[in-house]
Write a protein that holds these residues in place. Structure first.
Motif, short mmCIF file in Angstrom:
data_model
loop_
_atom_site.label_atom_id
_atom_site.label_comp_id
_atom_site.label_asym_id
_atom_site.label_seq_id
_atom_site.Cartn_x
_atom_site.Cartn_y
_atom_site.Cartn_z
N GLY A 22 -103.89 43.27 70.38
CA GLY A 22 -103.15 42.60 70.61
C GLY A 22 -101.20 43.03 70.77
N SER A 23 -101.08 43.75 69.82
CA SER A 23 -99.98 43.75 69.71
C SER A 23 -99.22 44.02 70.64
CB SER A 23 -99.52 44.75 68.01
OG SER A 23 -100.49 43.83 67.42
N LYS A 24 -97.63 43.92 70.50
CA LYS A 24 -96.46 44.23 71.48
C LYS A 24 -95.49 44.18 70.72
CE LYS A 24 -98.71 41.31 75.13
NZ LYS A 24 -98.09 40.35 76.08
N LEU A 25 -94.53 45.15 71.42
CA LEU A 25 -92.95 45.79 70.19
C LEU A 25 -92.60 44.87 70.52
CD1 LEU A 25 -92.48 49.22 72.33
CD2 LEU A 25 -93.75 48.57 70.09
N TYR A 26 -91.78 44.53 69.98
CA TYR A 26 -90.42 43.03 69.42
C TYR A 26 -89.96 43.63 70.19
CZ TYR A 26 -89.89 40.58 65.42
OH TYR A 26 -90.37 39.27 64.56
N ASP A 38 -96.50 50.14 65.96
CA ASP A 38 -95.91 48.70 65.79
C ASP A 38 -96.81 47.65 66.99
OD1 ASP A 38 -94.23 48.34 64.27
OD2 ASP A 38 -92.78 48.34 66.00
N THR A 39 -97.92 48.52 67.72
CA THR A 39 -99.14 48.49 68.33
C THR A 39 -100.19 48.70 68.51
OG1 THR A 39 -98.90 50.39 69.77
CG2 THR A 39 -97.67 48.09 71.00
N LYS A 40 -100.71 48.95 66.96
CA LYS A 40 -101.88 49.46 66.06
C LYS A 40 -102.83 48.17 66.07
CE LYS A 40 -101.40 53.49 63.96
NZ LYS A 40 -101.44 54.45 62.36
#
Length: 333
Positions: free
Chosen positions: A311-315, A306-308
């Motif tokens: 800038g993505s972060k986990l829910y 989910d963080t690939k």
């Protein structure tokens, strides 16, 4: 949105478990455990322009009436389940097998506390979700492109769960086998009050297809066999309601959802099982879970995939709780 199990954790290191790690051994017939390594991709769902804005105030936990909810021992909707998913024989199939049991349980404790803090009104039920039948990229001895785990593995995970008063899910990836062929072997575990069932249509292959080369599918009639099987066990052994979790992240993974039969002793969870950034995951939830509801809903969080995207972060629990309907089954891989 990508496959649920093919890249659920860090890449397998290939090194044996450290001495004393309590990772169970396979029986002599088991030559592999990892679900096929090839990544499967699903189409990105279109933007859901018809959905109403998500809000905690407008997020009922149950889509339809649940006859089982009033029965003694029913877990849903009275508690929210927070589960760790994977297989202790593999570091790449999920958090359940990636780290040593003690550390895994401690990490699960932390997630349970976080969810309890996010929704103090709903007690949290910890769970371990074991992939007990794994799809394979080769036919194997039975020619079914699936590998059945040893009873010792189930016994081991059940013993770990008991240390946290956790429930257990046994998950099946049937390959070219059938739900009917795989469930009878699980009866000795499913008749235990704390053990429940998961089914992964991604790896239910039709017309000779090979797991990992395309996304599989299950029809309502196949799912109905499982709900009837669980309902019969609950009646026969005087058990609390059983829970069935069905994974989904594309439309074709589950067909004829309106024909899924709800049973008086079974609680049904349709589980959003894809990985990606938060916008994609929310869109998938709205498109495939919200638009085709059955009873309760689930939501998966991948610690790594989910963080690939940069800038993505986990829910966070608070963000998941803002979804509509509000998921009552949360799974970490």
């Amino acid at each position: 949105m990508a496959a649920c199990s093919s890249e659920g954790a860090r890449k397998e290191t290939g090194t044996p478990p450290a001495s004393g790690s309590s990772v169970p051994k396979t029986d002599s017939s088991q030559t592999a455990v990892d679900t096929t390594k090839k990544t499967v991709s699903a189409p990105v769902p279109a933007k859901d322009t018809t959905a109403t804005p998500d809000s905690a105030a407008a997020a009922p936990a149950v889509v339809v009436k649940d006859e089982a909810a009033s029965k003694p021992g029913a877990i849903l909707p009275h508690k929210r389940i927070v589960a760790y998913y994977g297989n202790p024989l593999s570091k790449r199939m999920g958090i359940l097998g990636e780290i040593a049991p003690d550390k895994m349980l401690e990490k699960l404790d932390g997630e349970v506390k976080a969810w309890q803090a996010a929704d103090p009104a709903t007690p949290v039920q910890p769970a371990l979700h074991l992939i007990f039948v794994t799809a394979q990229g080769a036919p194997g001895k039975g020619g079914m492109y699936r590998l059945r785990m040893s009873d010792h593995l189930a016994d081991t995970v059940i013993s770990w769960a008991a240390r946290r008063n956790a429930i257990v899910f046994l998950d099946i990836q049937i390959g070219q086998s059938t739900v009917e062929a795989e469930l009878p072997r699980l009866e000795k575990y499913l008749k235990l009050p704390q053990v429940h069932l998961g089914i992964d249509p991604e790896f239910a292959m039709k017309n000779g297809a090979v797991p990992g080369r395309k996304i599989g599918t299950l029809d309502a009639k196949e799912i109905n066999y499982a709900t009837a099987f669980l309902n019969d066990l609950a009646v026969r052994y005087n058990l609390p309601p059983k829970i069935l979790v069905v994974h989904r992240f594309t439309k074709r993974m589950v067909t004829n959802y309106k024909n899924i039969q709800l049973r008086p002793n079974v609680q049904f969870v349709m589980h959003m099982d894809g990985w990606g950034d938060r916008a994609l995951k929310k869109n998938t939830y709205n498109t495939y879970i919200k638009r085709e509801p059955v009873q309760y809903t689930g939501f998966k969080i991948f610690y790594y995939n989910d963080t690939k995207k940069p800038g993505s972060k986990l829910y966070t629990p608070k963000e998941v709780l803002a979804l509509n309907p509000k998921p009552l089954y949360i799974q970490y891989q």
